[in-house]
Enzyme design. Sequence first.
Site: not given
Length: 706
Positions: A600, A671, A673
């Site tokens: 997304n 995604v 960290e």
Amino acid sequence: MTGVIGQPVDRKDGPAKTTGQARYAAEYPYPDIAYAALTHATISRGRIESIDTAEAEAHPGVIAVITHRNAPRTKPTAPMSMIDLNSLAPGTNVNYLNADEVHWDGQPVAVVVAESADAARYAASLVRVRYQTAPATVDFQAAVPGAVKQKSSPLGTGAKKGDAQNALAQAPVVVDEQYSTPPHHHNAIEPHATTAHWEGDKLTVHETTQNIPYVRGHLAKKFDIPAGNIRVICPFVGGGFGGKINVWPGTVLAVLAAKATGRPVRMSLSRKAVYRTVGGRAPSTQRVALGAERDGKLTSLIHTSVTRLGHVGGAGEQIVSMSNHAYDAANIYTQQNTVTLDVMSNTSMRAPGESIGSFALESAMDELAYKLGMDPLDLRMRNEPARNPVNGNKFGHRMLREAYALGAEKFGWAARTPEPGSMRDGKWLVGMGMATAYHPAWQFGSNAYVRLDQDGTVLVKVAMHEMGMGAATAQAQIAADALNVPVDSVTVEWGDSELPFAPGAGGSGQTASVAAAVLDACRKIDKRRRELDRKGFVEATSGGGDLRNNLKTLRHLVSSRRHVKAASGAQFCEVRVDADTGEIRIARFVGAFDVGTVINAKTVASQLRGGIVMGLGMALAEETLVDPRSGRIMNPSLSEYHVPVHADIPDIDVHWLGEPDPNMPLGLLGVGEVSIVGVAGAVANAVFHATGKRVRDLPITLDKLL
């Protein structure tokens, strides 16, 4: 396939949150509910000599004051260990209110239950405790010389290739420096809260957690009941960042208070109570030594660290992890060390290890670039490895060169002049810095239930966690794409231990882990679509995930890997520094990342920006102040613990390559960290470029520049 993967789909939980319909742990109504508050110890080590509860008990509305003298007995548990993971992640090994011992300043020594939250909080302040103190060790810096080798870490405690010390001694160009980072604390919008209700030996817990299975398993052990008797409900979490992955005192004591009083009990911790009873990121001191030829080729990389544990628990961070993977040095030595103090145990905080380890490594790389007279980006490009530097394993997927190039183009790195102090805009000294980001990709077992109805609607059930990252939306997109239906036709149920098992949300691994199970169930449905006409629906489940298997997976994660799987990226920062006052402002920030497939685009951009914001806070503001005499946290509030506000943060430009990793479900790398890693290093490097002053101790405050 619907083409929905990668699209900026609006979040499915958005309407519930924006209209106030989303319920959090402290918002579930129960008839006759009572409220609990904690009384905290004011010493770092010793015993309770006497405890006077009379004044608290006499306060209007008080139902009970529970201390070690009258608390229900519970079973002790071991602290979280990265070797013996069957401890089910308690934050500490303290058997709360079952003994008179005090192990850290802030430990709960009493729970007050009252008819209102205000009455409970005030009465908790009326509990009078006298202590017999014992000698305590609480000063981290004083304890550093006595550090010992760290026992365990999920990514190893160090590595060795060749003779790094000898190579360093012979290197023509050397950087050998010490760096430090302070303690940090999570400040989630939603402080920790628990609502507990017993019905006989059945327990329902509404908990703000990012680890439903650990809460359930720990409470089962603590209260000696089958895990099947416990239901943990947590559909929404107002931020976690690692602080809600373990089980802390408030959770256990809310359940204990409900058991003792026979009433539903709610405990909502104050911000101060969170600081005193929930672990944060431990401080660190680090040595990074780099040796290089005059052409910039690394011949030696040494990275050692010291960090802190509590006597009652905690686990060392993988501070040197990135140094084992980042650069193609001929000789490498990394080692993690710890000291054990009489303080609250530490815990995970966004990108544990890599975030603070990258500050030291990336600062040292920048220092080496200046010594060599090289562009810092060129130095990194020159030392980009083709295989994992320590053991020669293949990278499952690594496109860091492409991320460097993309970030440099978007940032305008070529316009930077190389000399420190050479760029100026009026009173402002202008500096540009960059750093590398790296975070391992994690995947655990998960279960999922998927049902496709004849009308084209899809139901997905999985006990995953929604902490603000759009987890349900991502899984809806995955299911819609796999079953070739519109994403709006997919309903996702999550956040309840009665749903199919899902792992905790940590290590940026939840999306990939759950996606594997959802995809497997969707494939089964696809093969049986002919049943739709006959039955009106097709359903399938995917197994293979449970708590014990995932603990074993974590234990053997590194040794069993054939490929190194990781997200990576390049961070670029421009700062403005007031030449007279030393005030630092972030003018621009660009991050370019290799994070595999993006599910997304909207939520990924939000996650990447959020990590960068946390990294900017770490670089310039965040610092937990601990009294070196008593171990007490001196700034346990958002008025004194400084975090970035909107005025501190510029527009953050984030980009990604979007190339899938063939070794991960749907090519996902995670995604959550990676984008905090390297941020502090990029800021420190930009500050040096602006001012010529190298700050090696975080946070970078104006007094360090004057």
